[in-house]
Design an enzyme around this catalytic site. Sequence first.
Site, PDB file in Angstrom:
ATOM      1  N   ASP A  71     -24.481  30.564  80.234  1.00 14.94           N
ATOM      2  CA  ASP A  71     -25.465  31.232  79.376  1.00 14.94           C
ATOM      3  C   ASP A  71     -25.160  32.726  79.308  1.00 14.94           C
ATOM      4  O   ASP A  71     -25.079  33.327  78.240  1.00 14.94           O
ATOM      5  CB  ASP A  71     -26.859  30.980  79.984  1.00 14.94           C
ATOM      6  CG  ASP A  71     -27.968  31.702  79.248  1.00 14.94           C
ATOM      7  OD1 ASP A  71     -28.001  31.607  78.007  1.00 14.94           O
ATOM      8  OD2 ASP A  71     -28.806  32.337  79.921  1.00 14.94           O
ATOM      9  N   HIS A  91     -31.532  24.417  77.501  1.00 15.67           N
ATOM     10  CA  HIS A  91     -31.869  25.381  78.554  1.00 15.67           C
ATOM     11  C   HIS A  91     -32.890  26.438  78.129  1.00 15.67           C
ATOM     12  O   HIS A  91     -33.552  27.018  78.981  1.00 15.67           O
ATOM     13  CB  HIS A  91     -30.610  26.030  79.141  1.00 15.67           C
ATOM     14  CG  HIS A  91     -30.049  27.154  78.328  1.00 15.67           C
ATOM     15  ND1 HIS A  91     -29.055  26.974  77.412  1.00 15.67           N
ATOM     16  CD2 HIS A  91     -30.355  28.476  78.302  1.00 15.67           C
ATOM     17  CE1 HIS A  91     -28.758  28.147  76.857  1.00 15.67           C
ATOM     18  NE2 HIS A  91     -29.536  29.065  77.375  1.00 15.67           N
ATOM     19  N   ASP A 148       2.170  50.872  86.861  1.00 12.82           N
ATOM     20  CA  ASP A 148       3.557  50.688  87.241  1.00 12.82           C
ATOM     21  C   ASP A 148       3.751  49.497  88.159  1.00 12.82           C
ATOM     22  O   ASP A 148       4.858  49.217  88.584  1.00 12.82           O
ATOM     23  CB  ASP A 148       4.100  51.956  87.923  1.00 12.82           C
ATOM     24  CG  ASP A 148       4.751  52.860  86.890  1.00 12.82           C
ATOM     25  OD1 ASP A 148       5.022  52.351  85.785  1.00 12.82           O
ATOM     26  OD2 ASP A 148       4.960  54.041  87.188  1.00 12.82           O
ATOM     27  N   GLU A 187     -38.633  28.011  77.689  1.00  5.80           N
ATOM     28  CA  GLU A 187     -39.036  29.409  77.616  1.00  5.80           C
ATOM     29  C   GLU A 187     -39.433  29.815  76.196  1.00  5.80           C
ATOM     30  O   GLU A 187     -40.354  30.590  76.003  1.00  5.80           O
ATOM     31  CB  GLU A 187     -37.888  30.311  78.091  1.00  5.80           C
ATOM     32  CG  GLU A 187     -37.698  30.317  79.587  1.00  5.80           C
ATOM     33  CD  GLU A 187     -38.902  30.874  80.339  1.00  5.80           C
ATOM     34  OE1 GLU A 187     -39.073  32.098  80.357  1.00  5.80           O
ATOM     35  OE2 GLU A 187     -39.680  30.070  80.907  1.00  5.80           O
ATOM     36  N   ASP A 188     -38.708  29.280  75.207  1.00  5.16           N
ATOM     37  CA  ASP A 188     -38.854  29.809  73.843  1.00  5.16           C
ATOM     38  C   ASP A 188     -39.679  28.926  72.916  1.00  5.16           C
ATOM     39  O   ASP A 188     -40.038  29.357  71.826  1.00  5.16           O
ATOM     40  CB  ASP A 188     -37.463  30.024  73.204  1.00  5.16           C
ATOM     41  CG  ASP A 188     -36.647  31.046  73.985  1.00  5.16           C
ATOM     42  OD1 ASP A 188     -37.239  31.708  74.860  1.00  5.16           O
ATOM     43  OD2 ASP A 188     -35.441  31.173  73.729  1.00  5.16           O
TER      44      ASP A 188
HETATM   45 MN    MN Z   1     -29.833  31.203  76.925  1.00  5.78          MN
END
Ligand code: MN
Length: 714
Positions: free
Chosen positions: A146, A79, A266, A83-84
Amino acid sequence: MHPPVDLAEDLERFNGRLATYLKPEDIARIGSAYVFSDAAHRGQMRSSGDPYISHPLAVAETLATWHLDPQALIAALLHDVMEDTHVTKEQIAERFGKTAAELVDGVSKLDRLEHQSYAQAQAENFRKMLMAMARDVRVILIKLADRLHNMRTLDAVRPEKRRRIARETIEIYAPIANRLGLNSLYRELQELSFRHACPMRYRVLTRAVKQARGNRREVLSKILDTIKSALPAAGINADVMGREKHVYGIYRKMRDKHLSFSQVLDIYGFRIVVKDRSTCYLALGVLHGLYQPVPGKFKDYIAIPKVNGYQSLHTTLIGPFGTPVEIQIRTNGMHHVAETGVASHWLYKDDQSLDALQKKTHKWLQSLIELQSASGDTAEFLEHVKVDLFPGEVYVFTPRGKILSLPRGATAVDFAYAVHTDIGNRCLSCLINFDPMPLRTELRSGDRVEIITSPHSNPNPAWLSYVRTGKARAQIRQLLKARQNQEASVLGERLLVRALEEIGYTLAQVDQLAWDRFLHDTGARSREDIYSDIGLGIRLGPVVARRLMARDDNLQLEVRKAGSVTIQGTEGAAVHLATCCSPIPGDPIVGLIRKGQGMIIHTHDCSTLKKLNRAKTEWVDVEWEPAIGRLFDAHIRVIAKNNRGVLAQLASGIAETDSNIINVSMQDDDDLTTSLYFTLQVTDRIHLARILRSLRRVPEVLRIHRHAQPVKLN
Ligand code: MN
């Protein structure tokens, strides 16, 4: 602080979980996705210092506890690669199939969304947008898993960022989990968010709860024992457990219901799980016999489930020492739905195909809809499901980060009008996600739309063919009409000047009194209205001119009804009687302006007119002038018995009624009957009716019709 992760141990536990419900070949594919992801993230670290792969692995493991399908697990492992790292969607599709690639792409899109500011944007709209963007529920499930892992490991993140993420989780992600019925996830996200967003309050409350529990343990076990023995005594097999109150739940109750800490604490909570639906009600009866129920607190969520599918019986009893005791009673199946919601239908499934998944999702929703219809609020619920899961709306950003919701299919023009009417009216072009795009472009959720305006720009009639929102449509129409009126008014004034010249006047000679009288008679608001009516052909220049000068001129044009033009049918070039329907005085009529042909008069029921399908503005409301004093052609067909001499009888009948026969032709229909076609001259409908009555008196006549056109026989 968390201990450093042991990857080998995590991986082994993950594989163990997979083995409980997946086939070996699927497990092997998931394994290769792990290897692929590990290689892509190689060298990256989490804030905690752990190798990055530990994160996607944890996300995939959460999904495995929900028994999600292999594609979802592969997507979970991958996932973050888009992006990375430099891995593309196409590469994923090639290696792991289109579905997994779509899922990863979906999650990445949501990630990108997060990086935009939602600060000014309304949390509710943002939630809806997330849901709308994830066409596949699995994308949302991956996103939630995630977020869960990020929240569990939030200690490693610096405090300021920690608070932001915690707030975002409680405002955005926890409600989504709740909406999807993922209860235990919902509670854990709330608990973690509360801990990180309000660390002080969380610490104080946790300590207080711990202390209080010790003091109250005795009461708790007393109630528990009583229930546990009462149920089997009534022949009911049940699992009974005390419910631990969550710190955030206690905090919220204190805040929302203005209760003190001890008032909230209570309240004791118990959950009773039995084998079937009817046993739920039996158990309820037993408990109501055991302790006094609090009136008004009983809720039957079995008969009327909550929107997210939750089912249980809720009741509050007055326990020993007068303490309130909250009870939930449900079956095992209901318990599963209560804990895992939308994910529960993936559990224990045998079929792995995407088709089956979609079907199951659909079935789940369907069952919710059916359940919901029992409560009578179907429309609202359907609206929720549609917006959230099957989007009927798109959510787009303004350049300033505000979220606008538009109906599906809306275009950049709709967007412009939604921002402001002036932006719509002056819009020239647009940038969608910073790219120049045509104004007709359909918007998609998540698009950033920027409208470029110009003070000289004007709405284009072509926009009407693609705008989707009522607001844009109405505004465009209104502006176009105003512009058209303005143009028409200039033309109309010119036409009136010419018409006045023809009868020997100038516009300046029309005095104020004549204008006032004319405006009053016609109900028009201003001279400009009259001009534009003339320009649009709604009024005739010569008619207006003559009426304006009527007092002077003794032209004596009768005005019978304000706003309508009277005609004689003798106006010459300006007015023609249509040959397709041959109107005669007394027929309801309408005038149709054709460019260069003047006005053509049709009957209301003329079939040609219906086919023309013209814009209503070209139709002129007209009336016959009374007592015209000329004759009009009317066409009739007489069906008579085939007797010799019938024509002579009919001809004399017509002559008796002061009419002339212009034309006659006849044709034998068969051995017994003949059709005779007449064109007659009549003054009006009343005259024609008199002729027909006279003809019907002829014994041979069987039937008579009026014809719209003369009949040509060969
Ligand atoms: Mn992630």
